[in-house]
Every structure is written in C-alpha cells, then in structure tokens.
Design an enzyme around this catalytic site. Structure first.
Site, short mmCIF file in Angstrom:
data_model
loop_
_atom_site.label_atom_id
_atom_site.label_comp_id
_atom_site.label_asym_id
_atom_site.label_seq_id
_atom_site.Cartn_x
_atom_site.Cartn_y
_atom_site.Cartn_z
N SER A 48 0.83 -1.22 0.00
CA SER A 48 0.00 0.00 0.00
C SER A 48 0.86 1.26 0.00
CB SER A 48 -0.95 0.01 1.20
OG SER A 48 -0.24 0.11 2.40
N ASP A 66 4.05 -0.46 11.78
CA ASP A 66 3.80 -1.90 11.89
C ASP A 66 4.57 -2.41 13.09
OD1 ASP A 66 2.64 -4.06 9.57
OD2 ASP A 66 3.82 -4.92 11.21
N ASP A 108 -5.32 -0.31 9.32
CA ASP A 108 -5.34 -1.63 8.67
C ASP A 108 -4.32 -2.52 9.38
OD1 ASP A 108 -5.81 -3.70 6.86
OD2 ASP A 108 -4.45 -2.89 5.34
N HIS A 111 -6.46 -5.55 13.45
CA HIS A 111 -7.91 -5.80 13.33
C HIS A 111 -8.52 -6.38 14.61
CE1 HIS A 111 -7.13 -4.72 9.31
NE2 HIS A 111 -6.58 -5.87 8.96
N GLU A 136 -10.54 -0.16 9.04
CA GLU A 136 -11.04 -1.14 8.08
C GLU A 136 -10.98 -2.57 8.59
OE1 GLU A 136 -8.71 0.06 4.65
OE2 GLU A 136 -7.51 -1.76 4.78
C1 LIG Z 1 -3.54 -6.46 6.88
S1 LIG Z 1 -1.84 -6.25 7.13
C2 LIG Z 1 -1.55 -4.66 6.44
C3 LIG Z 1 -1.75 -4.63 4.96
C4 LIG Z 1 -1.28 -3.39 4.29
N1 LIG Z 1 -1.86 -2.18 4.86
C5 LIG Z 1 -1.68 -3.46 2.83
O1 LIG Z 1 -2.57 -2.69 2.41
O2 LIG Z 1 -1.14 -4.28 2.09
C6 LIG Z 1 -1.76 -6.04 8.85
C7 LIG Z 1 -0.40 -5.66 9.41
O3 LIG Z 1 -0.62 -5.22 10.74
C8 LIG Z 1 0.50 -5.55 11.50
N2 LIG Z 1 0.13 -5.59 12.93
C9 LIG Z 1 -0.44 -6.61 13.63
N3 LIG Z 1 -0.59 -6.28 14.91
C10 LIG Z 1 -0.12 -5.00 15.05
C11 LIG Z 1 0.00 -4.11 16.15
N4 LIG Z 1 -0.42 -4.45 17.37
N5 LIG Z 1 0.56 -2.90 15.94
C12 LIG Z 1 0.99 -2.54 14.69
N6 LIG Z 1 0.90 -3.36 13.61
C13 LIG Z 1 0.35 -4.57 13.78
C14 LIG Z 1 0.93 -6.91 10.98
O4 LIG Z 1 2.31 -7.13 11.26
C15 LIG Z 1 0.62 -6.78 9.49
O5 LIG Z 1 1.79 -6.44 8.77
#
Ligand SMILES: C[S@@+](CC[C@H](N)C(=O)[O-])C[C@H]1O[C@@H](n2cnc3c(N)ncnc32)[C@H](O)[C@@H]1O
Length: 246
Positions: A48, A66, A108, A111, A136
């Site tokens: 993204s 992240d 994002d 979740h 989202e």
């Molecule tokens: C759905 S992916 C993001 C996709 C990206 N925005 C895209 O559009 O391709 C979710 C990301 O959130 C990160 N994540 C998970 N838990 C998190 C946290 N507590 N704080 C920050 N990032 C986190 C994961 O490592 C992962 O890389």
C-alpha cells in the site's frame, strides 16, 4: 482511479478487499487538492506504500507503522515507516509528536477490536480539524478470535455505534441515563460501510442551531437546547419558533 494501481504492483504485495477501493475514492477524494499528512497502521509486505504515494498529492507526509521490524525495510523515498505496537499509547504519542497532526488515518493493523479502540482513542486528539479516521476490516468485530462476536460491547463496531450516540448527546432528554459527551463537539459524522467505519472530525464552536426563514428573514434558534440547559423540551419537534409578530 485508485484500483488501477493494481496493474502497477511489484513484489511488494498489497492486500485490500475489493469493495474498499470504491469507499476510498468516495471518502478520500477531498484530500487530493493539497499535500496532506497521512498515517496508515499496518504495512505487511508494503504494497500500500507506493499506492498511497501515487494517490495523494506530491509533498504529502506519508507515515506507516507496523509491529514487525522487517517492515522498516519497505520504506520508500518520500515515506516513513516506524516500528511499534498500535495499542501502545507511548509509541503513538511519539509518532504524533514526530509526524502529526494528521489529516487522514487508516487503521489496517491487527484488526483486533481492543487495538483498534486504543489506537483511535490515542490518535483522535492528533487528527486535524476536518480530518478523517478510517478503520477497516471491521467484520472482525463479529469474530470472537479478534475480540468481537455479535453485539459484543467490546467490539469496534459496537464502539462505533456508541459514537453515534455521543454525536447526538446534545439532544437527549435523559441526562441521568446519557449526559452530554464533550466529544460531541468534535464529531461531524460516523459513517458505516461494509467493514469500514469512517469518523469525521469537525470542531463545533457553538451548539447546533435551527433556522427559521420567512420572507427573506432568517432567525437562528437554540431554544431546543437552551430552555432547560441543553435538554430538549420539544419531544419530537425541531424546536424552531416563528418570529414574533410586530
Ligand atoms: C492487513 S496487514 C496490512 C496490509 C497493508 N496495509 C496493505 O494494504 O497491504 C496487517 C499488518 O498489521 C501488522 N500488525 C499486527 N498487529 C499489530 C500491532 N499491534 N501494531 C501494529 N501493527 C500490527 C501486521 O504485522 C501486518 O503487517
């Protein structure tokens, strides 16, 4: 169109639900006139990052966070990636200090409802007046594994529904049950799409008023809110009084 970016992706994979592109266009269109400050929570493989860089005006500040340290290597020119936990208030405060205030925030990340709420509550004060906060993949609010479940009070969807009440807390007749919430002064809209909640900030310097216009003469009335403090006495009516006859 934003979805055309899919033809330009490289090895940095992008992962978004198909119907989000239409929502992005609709909600983000107004951020295309001048450089903005944008924050996306969640980098994953970095797909993204070039998409948003292409989409927003040149000169925008584009920040991505992240929890995975490997994401730091996905930074590209004109963007910044920071590593930290979206549920860590200290990390978010430092981030806001470095790159805020933001025009647009897109969550994002994990979740997980509890994380989405933590991020929202810690970043909302760092959203500019007129800014938009989007969360989202809110379908996870229906999944117990993500802190959700149908009508689970702790889910982000239920939290979002309560923001609708907060926005209307100027008007309630039931002070004991639901007193005025100061955040009502900042909430302009709470929009629910399939899996996306978009919360718009617009600071109100005065309470809502109704207008009554007749023969080109317009009167502003706050009677509905003023008569008993903010409590409406007009149960079901809009509170507007016609101008007194001379
Ligand atoms: C759905 S992916 C993001 C996709 C990206 N925005 C895209 O559009 O391709 C979710 C990301 O959130 C990160 N994540 C998970 N838990 C998190 C946290 N507590 N704080 C920050 N990032 C986190 C994961 O490592 C992962 O890389």
């Amino acid at each position: 169109m934003l979805i055309d970016h899919l033809k330009k992706t490289d090895h940095r994979a992008l992962t978004k639900w198909k119907h989000y592109f239409q929502i992005y266009e609709r909600e983000m269109n107004r951020f295309l006139n001048k450089p903005i400050s944008f924050l996306e929570i969640g980098v994953f493989k970095g797909g993204s990052i070039p998409m948003w860089k292409d989409y927003f005006p040149k000169g925008s500040s584009l920040t991505f966070i992240d929890i995975d340290p490997a994401c730091k290597d996905l930074e590209i020119e004109g963007t910044q990636v920071r590593i930290g936990n979206q549920a860590d208030p200290d990390f978010l405060a430092a981030l806001a200090q470095e790159f805020g205030p933001f025009d647009l925030i897109l969550d994002d990340g994990s979740h997980i409802s509890q994380h989405q709420i933590k991020s929202f509550e810690n970043l909302w004060p760092h959203l500019k007046n007129g800014g938009l906060y989007m969360v989202e993949d809110c379908h996870t609010s229906y999944w117990p594994g993500f802190g959700g479940g149908y009508r689970n009070e702790a889910s982000f969807i239920e939290y979002g529904k309560r923001l609708i009440d907060t926005m209307h807390s100027w008007y309630t007749d039931q002070d004991d049950l639901f007193p005025f919430q100061p955040m009502a002064k900042e909430l302009n809209s709470v929009r629910f799409f399939d899996s996306i909640v978009a919360i718009e900030k617009l600071i109100k310097t005065e309470p809502p008023a109704s207008l009554y216009s007749e023969n080109g003469q317009t009167r502003v009335s706050r009677k509905a809110l003023e008569v008993r403090g903010r409590v409406s006495i007009f149960a079901g009516k809009d509170g507007t009084q016609p101008p007194e006859k001379k």
